[in-house]
Every structure is written in structure tokens, then in C-alpha cells.
Design a protein around this motif. Structure first.
Motif, PDB file in Angstrom:
ATOM      1  N   TYR A  41       7.001  -7.791 -10.626  1.00 43.10           N
ATOM      2  CA  TYR A  41       7.954  -7.422 -11.662  1.00 43.10           C
ATOM      3  C   TYR A  41       9.003  -6.529 -11.035  1.00 43.10           C
ATOM      4  O   TYR A  41       8.780  -5.898 -10.001  1.00 43.10           O
ATOM      5  CB  TYR A  41       7.270  -6.743 -12.856  1.00 43.10           C
ATOM      6  N   ILE A  42      10.153  -6.508 -11.656  1.00 40.04           N
ATOM      7  CA  ILE A  42      11.269  -5.725 -11.143  1.00 40.04           C
ATOM      8  C   ILE A  42      11.500  -4.573 -12.095  1.00 40.04           C
ATOM      9  O   ILE A  42      11.636  -4.772 -13.307  1.00 40.04           O
ATOM     10  CB  ILE A  42      12.521  -6.612 -10.979  1.00 40.04           C
ATOM     11  N   GLU A  43      11.519  -3.378 -11.559  1.00 40.56           N
ATOM     12  CA  GLU A  43      11.567  -2.173 -12.380  1.00 40.56           C
ATOM     13  C   GLU A  43      12.901  -1.953 -13.082  1.00 40.56           C
ATOM     14  O   GLU A  43      12.984  -1.125 -13.971  1.00 40.56           O
ATOM     15  CB  GLU A  43      11.208  -0.958 -11.532  1.00 40.56           C
ATOM     16  N   THR A  44      13.937  -2.666 -12.686  1.00 39.85           N
ATOM     17  CA  THR A  44      15.244  -2.473 -13.309  1.00 39.85           C
ATOM     18  C   THR A  44      15.798  -3.809 -13.780  1.00 39.85           C
ATOM     19  O   THR A  44      15.462  -4.853 -13.242  1.00 39.85           O
ATOM     20  CB  THR A  44      16.259  -1.869 -12.311  1.00 39.85           C
ATOM     21  N   ASP A  45      16.634  -3.783 -14.800  1.00 41.03           N
ATOM     22  CA  ASP A  45      17.367  -4.975 -15.217  1.00 41.03           C
ATOM     23  C   ASP A  45      18.760  -4.885 -14.602  1.00 41.03           C
ATOM     24  O   ASP A  45      19.207  -3.825 -14.191  1.00 41.03           O
ATOM     25  CB  ASP A  45      17.477  -5.035 -16.747  1.00 41.03           C
ATOM     26  N   GLY A  46      19.455  -6.018 -14.540  1.00 40.88           N
ATOM     27  CA  GLY A  46      20.794  -6.031 -13.948  1.00 40.88           C
ATOM     28  C   GLY A  46      20.742  -6.534 -12.528  1.00 40.88           C
ATOM     29  O   GLY A  46      19.948  -7.395 -12.186  1.00 40.88           O
ATOM     30  N   LYS A  47      21.569  -5.974 -11.653  1.00 36.64           N
ATOM     31  CA  LYS A  47      21.655  -6.427 -10.255  1.00 36.64           C
ATOM     32  C   LYS A  47      20.456  -5.879  -9.482  1.00 36.64           C
ATOM     33  O   LYS A  47      20.360  -4.686  -9.233  1.00 36.64           O
ATOM     34  CB  LYS A  47      22.961  -5.951  -9.642  1.00 36.64           C
ATOM     35  N   ALA A  48      19.545  -6.763  -9.099  1.00 37.63           N
ATOM     36  CA  ALA A  48      18.290  -6.333  -8.486  1.00 37.63           C
ATOM     37  C   ALA A  48      18.224  -6.554  -6.981  1.00 37.63           C
ATOM     38  O   ALA A  48      17.420  -5.930  -6.302  1.00 37.63           O
ATOM     39  CB  ALA A  48      17.115  -7.038  -9.155  1.00 37.63           C
ATOM     40  N   LEU A  49      19.056  -7.437  -6.448  1.00 39.39           N
ATOM     41  CA  LEU A  49      18.989  -7.769  -5.028  1.00 39.39           C
ATOM     42  C   LEU A  49      19.703  -6.720  -4.190  1.00 39.39           C
ATOM     43  O   LEU A  49      20.836  -6.350  -4.471  1.00 39.39           O
ATOM     44  CB  LEU A  49      19.606  -9.147  -4.774  1.00 39.39           C
ATOM     45  N   THR A  50      19.013  -6.230  -3.158  1.00 37.40           N
ATOM     46  CA  THR A  50      19.589  -5.278  -2.215  1.00 37.40           C
ATOM     47  C   THR A  50      20.055  -6.047  -0.994  1.00 37.40           C
ATOM     48  O   THR A  50      19.249  -6.700  -0.326  1.00 37.40           O
ATOM     49  CB  THR A  50      18.538  -4.225  -1.793  1.00 37.40           C
ATOM     50  N   ALA A  51      21.338  -6.000  -0.702  1.00 34.72           N
ATOM     51  CA  ALA A  51      21.903  -6.719   0.442  1.00 34.72           C
ATOM     52  C   ALA A  51      21.777  -5.853   1.687  1.00 34.72           C
ATOM     53  O   ALA A  51      22.691  -5.128   2.056  1.00 34.72           O
ATOM     54  CB  ALA A  51      23.356  -7.078   0.180  1.00 34.72           C
ATOM     55  N   ARG A  52      20.606  -5.901   2.297  1.00 33.63           N
ATOM     56  CA  ARG A  52      20.324  -5.139   3.507  1.00 33.63           C
ATOM     57  C   ARG A  52      19.247  -5.882   4.277  1.00 33.63           C
ATOM     58  O   ARG A  52      18.340  -6.454   3.685  1.00 33.63           O
ATOM     59  CB  ARG A  52      19.823  -3.738   3.137  1.00 33.63           C
ATOM     60  N   ASP A  53      19.354  -5.898   5.611  1.00 26.46           N
ATOM     61  CA  ASP A  53      18.345  -6.570   6.422  1.00 26.46           C
ATOM     62  C   ASP A  53      16.978  -5.932   6.208  1.00 26.46           C
ATOM     63  O   ASP A  53      16.862  -4.702   6.138  1.00 26.46           O
ATOM     64  CB  ASP A  53      18.698  -6.481   7.906  1.00 26.46           C
ATOM     65  N   VAL A  54      15.978  -6.796   6.106  1.00 27.65           N
ATOM     66  CA  VAL A  54      14.605  -6.318   5.958  1.00 27.65           C
ATOM     67  C   VAL A  54      13.710  -7.149   6.861  1.00 27.65           C
ATOM     68  O   VAL A  54      13.773  -8.370   6.873  1.00 27.65           O
ATOM     69  CB  VAL A  54      14.130  -6.371   4.483  1.00 27.65           C
ATOM     70  N   SER A  55      12.896  -6.456   7.639  1.00 31.69           N
ATOM     71  CA  SER A  55      11.944  -7.150   8.502  1.00 31.69           C
ATOM     72  C   SER A  55      10.715  -7.525   7.681  1.00 31.69           C
ATOM     73  O   SER A  55      10.492  -7.006   6.596  1.00 31.69           O
ATOM     74  CB  SER A  55      11.560  -6.264   9.688  1.00 31.69           C
ATOM     75  N   LEU A  56       9.925  -8.451   8.220  1.00 31.86           N
ATOM     76  CA  LEU A  56       8.766  -8.983   7.506  1.00 31.86           C
ATOM     77  C   LEU A  56       7.483  -8.596   8.217  1.00 31.86           C
ATOM     78  O   LEU A  56       7.471  -8.403   9.432  1.00 31.86           O
ATOM     79  CB  LEU A  56       8.849 -10.512   7.455  1.00 31.86           C
ATOM     80  N   GLN A  57       6.403  -8.530   7.449  1.00 36.21           N
ATOM     81  CA  GLN A  57       5.080  -8.341   8.035  1.00 36.21           C
ATOM     82  C   GLN A  57       4.032  -8.879   7.067  1.00 36.21           C
ATOM     83  O   GLN A  57       4.252  -8.913   5.861  1.00 36.21           O
ATOM     84  CB  GLN A  57       4.803  -6.880   8.351  1.00 36.21           C
ATOM     85  N   SER A  58       2.913  -9.310   7.614  1.00 37.23           N
ATOM     86  CA  SER A  58       1.804  -9.782   6.789  1.00 37.23           C
ATOM     87  C   SER A  58       1.214  -8.609   6.023  1.00 37.23           C
ATOM     88  O   SER A  58       1.173  -7.493   6.530  1.00 37.23           O
ATOM     89  CB  SER A  58       0.705 -10.387   7.662  1.00 37.23           C
ATOM     90  N   SER A  59       0.746  -8.861   4.825  1.00 36.43           N
ATOM     91  CA  SER A  59       0.068  -7.800   4.080  1.00 36.43           C
ATOM     92  C   SER A  59      -1.414  -7.821   4.448  1.00 36.43           C
ATOM     93  O   SER A  59      -1.969  -8.876   4.769  1.00 36.43           O
ATOM     94  CB  SER A  59       0.232  -7.991   2.572  1.00 36.43           C
ATOM     95  N   GLN A  60      -2.043  -6.682   4.405  1.00 35.30           N
ATOM     96  CA  GLN A  60      -3.470  -6.596   4.712  1.00 35.30           C
ATOM     97  C   GLN A  60      -4.295  -7.360   3.690  1.00 35.30           C
ATOM     98  O   GLN A  60      -5.209  -8.079   4.034  1.00 35.30           O
ATOM     99  CB  GLN A  60      -3.923  -5.135   4.751  1.00 35.30           C
ATOM    100  N   GLU A  61      -3.964  -7.213   2.401  1.00 34.07           N
ATOM    101  CA  GLU A  61      -4.773  -7.837   1.355  1.00 34.07           C
ATOM    102  C   GLU A  61      -4.655  -9.359   1.340  1.00 34.07           C
ATOM    103  O   GLU A  61      -5.580 -10.039   0.937  1.00 34.07           O
ATOM    104  CB  GLU A  61      -4.407  -7.279  -0.016  1.00 34.07           C
ATOM    105  N   GLY A  62      -3.525  -9.892   1.790  1.00 27.96           N
ATOM    106  CA  GLY A  62      -3.314 -11.317   1.690  1.00 27.96           C
ATOM    107  C   GLY A  62      -3.604 -12.124   2.934  1.00 27.96           C
ATOM    108  O   GLY A  62      -3.445 -13.337   2.933  1.00 27.96           O
ATOM    109  N   LYS A  63      -4.041 -11.479   4.003  1.00 23.35           N
ATOM    110  CA  LYS A  63      -4.147 -12.209   5.265  1.00 23.35           C
ATOM    111  C   LYS A  63      -5.214 -13.302   5.275  1.00 23.35           C
ATOM    112  O   LYS A  63      -5.194 -14.156   6.135  1.00 23.35           O
ATOM    113  CB  LYS A  63      -4.327 -11.261   6.434  1.00 23.35           C
ATOM    114  N   ARG A  64      -6.107 -13.334   4.320  1.00 25.86           N
ATOM    115  CA  ARG A  64      -7.119 -14.394   4.225  1.00 25.86           C
ATOM    116  C   ARG A  64      -6.783 -15.424   3.150  1.00 25.86           C
ATOM    117  O   ARG A  64      -7.554 -16.322   2.885  1.00 25.86           O
ATOM    118  CB  ARG A  64      -8.498 -13.800   3.938  1.00 25.86           C
ATOM    119  N   HIS A  65      -5.635 -15.267   2.505  1.00 24.75           N
ATOM    120  CA  HIS A  65      -5.244 -16.214   1.470  1.00 24.75           C
ATOM    121  C   HIS A  65      -4.961 -17.571   2.115  1.00 24.75           C
ATOM    122  O   HIS A  65      -4.439 -17.634   3.222  1.00 24.75           O
ATOM    123  CB  HIS A  65      -4.003 -15.707   0.721  1.00 24.75           C
ATOM    124  N   PRO A  66      -5.294 -18.692   1.451  1.00 24.27           N
ATOM    125  CA  PRO A  66      -5.096 -20.014   2.055  1.00 24.27           C
ATOM    126  C   PRO A  66      -3.664 -20.311   2.484  1.00 24.27           C
ATOM    127  O   PRO A  66      -3.448 -21.117   3.388  1.00 24.27           O
ATOM    128  CB  PRO A  66      -5.516 -20.985   0.949  1.00 24.27           C
TER     129      PRO A  66
END
Length: 188
Positions: A41-66
Motif C-alpha cells: 500500500y502507498i501511504e500517500t495519495d497523489g504523485k507517488a513515484l520518486t524519480a531517483r535511481d534505486v539499487s535492488l537487492q533480494s529480501s531475506q523473507e522472500g528468498k525461498r519464494h518460488p
């Protein structure tokens, strides 16, 4: 409205893949049927996308998800991918949702998450520029396979009905050669 019909289909057992780019978040309304069906869920209504570079990483909780379990080895394959040019910094996980990929910054906010919605399944990717990942990482140590495998596994997961049993077992690969060690995970 189409969004209400989509949410009703997911409640009845359909899969929903929601990729939120800039147009999805120009005028975000968290009260719509689609917004309520998402695992984030998004905590704010209106313009929600932040135009800034973001790096990625696996989450600990999801690493065994299919969807992502085949991608996780000794090194996080998501961290080796180029950054995305925009994301929803105000996204938070709903109770019962599982984050699969997070932002690589200190906040470690969820970027890709899944959950069950009624009888259906939902995968939400709240960032922009996923299309670039394959293009920008092609030819660099096979990293393009990370994003290709992710989308392939995501579509399979969304298309399959949820198992009705209490025990789920899956292998790390689809095909094994004779004598090859078989890796698997089980959920009870």
C-alpha cells in the motif's frame, strides 16, 4: 469500472501482475479496488513515484519464494543489476504480504511483493524501468538471466492455482541430469 472487475476476478481465483510505472502513479488513489488488492500500500495519495535511481537487492523473507528462489545463490543476483530510475518510496507491505525484492538503500523498502487476495494471487512491482534491466545487463556474466527468469517464474506462479495441501515441496531447478545433486525447499 475496470479496476473493480479485475479485483473481483482476483478474489475469485485469477492472478494479477501489477507493474506500476509513472502513469500509474501520476494521480494515485489508495481507495480504488486495484489499490486494495495489491500486496503493497502507498501511504500517500497523489504523485507517488520518486524519480531517483534505486539499487535492488533480494529480501531475506522472500528468498525461498518460488518466483525468486532459483535466483539466490552465494551472491545476490539483484544487487548486480543496474539501478531502476524510479520507485515508490512510500510503499509499505500489507499484513500477510511477502517482499521479494527491496530497495538497496538504507530504508530497504519493498519494490516487488506478493500475496494472496481472496482465492487469487497478486504480484506488484512498484518501480519503473524494469524493461531496461534485460537490455542494460545483457552480455555481462549472464546477469540478464536474473530478470528473465524472474518474469518467467512470476507468470508461472500467478497462473498456477494455490496448492490446497499443508505441505509444499519444490525443487530449485526444473530439470536435473543423472547424478546431479537435487536442491529443494519445503513449506509446512
Amino acid at each position: 469500472w475496470e479496476g473493480e472487475a479485475i479485483a473481483e476476478n482476483v478474489l475469485a481465483g485469477a492472478g494479477l501482475l501489477f507493474i506500476g510505472g509513472p502513469k500509474a502513479f501520476d494521480d494515485w488513489n489508495s481507495q480504488t479496488a486495484i489499490a486494495q488488492a495489491l500486496p503493497l500500500y502507498i501511504e500517500t495519495d497523489g504523485k507517488a513515484l520518486t524519480a531517483r535511481d534505486v539499487s535492488l537487492q533480494s529480501s531475506q523473507e522472500g528468498k525461498r519464494h518460488p518466483i525468486v528462489r532459483l535466483l539466490v545463490g552465494g551472491v545476490d543476483p539483484w544487487a548486480a543489476l543496474p539501478p531502476l530510475p524510479g520507485y515508490v518510496a512510500a510503499a509499505r507491505k500489507r499484513p500477510g504480504a511477502m517482499s521479494l525484492v527491496e530497495s538497496g538503500d538504507a530504508a530497504r523498502g519493498p519494490l516487488i511483493a506478493v500475496h494472496a487476495y481472496g482465492q487469487g494471487k497478486v504480484l506488484a512491482a512498484l518501480a519503473t524501468g524494469f524493461w531496461r534491466l534485460d537490455l542494460l545487463s545483457s552480455g555481462v556474466d549472464g546477469r540478464f538471466q536474473t530478470i528473465r527468469e524472474f518474469w518467467r517464474n512470476a507468470v508461472k506462479w500467478l497462473a498456477l492455482r494455490a496448492p490446497v495441501g499443508r505441505v509444499r515441496v519444490s525443487t530449485e531447478q526444473h530439470i536435473y541430469r543423472a547424478g546431479e545433486e537435487v536442491g529443494f525447499s519445503a513449506q509446512v
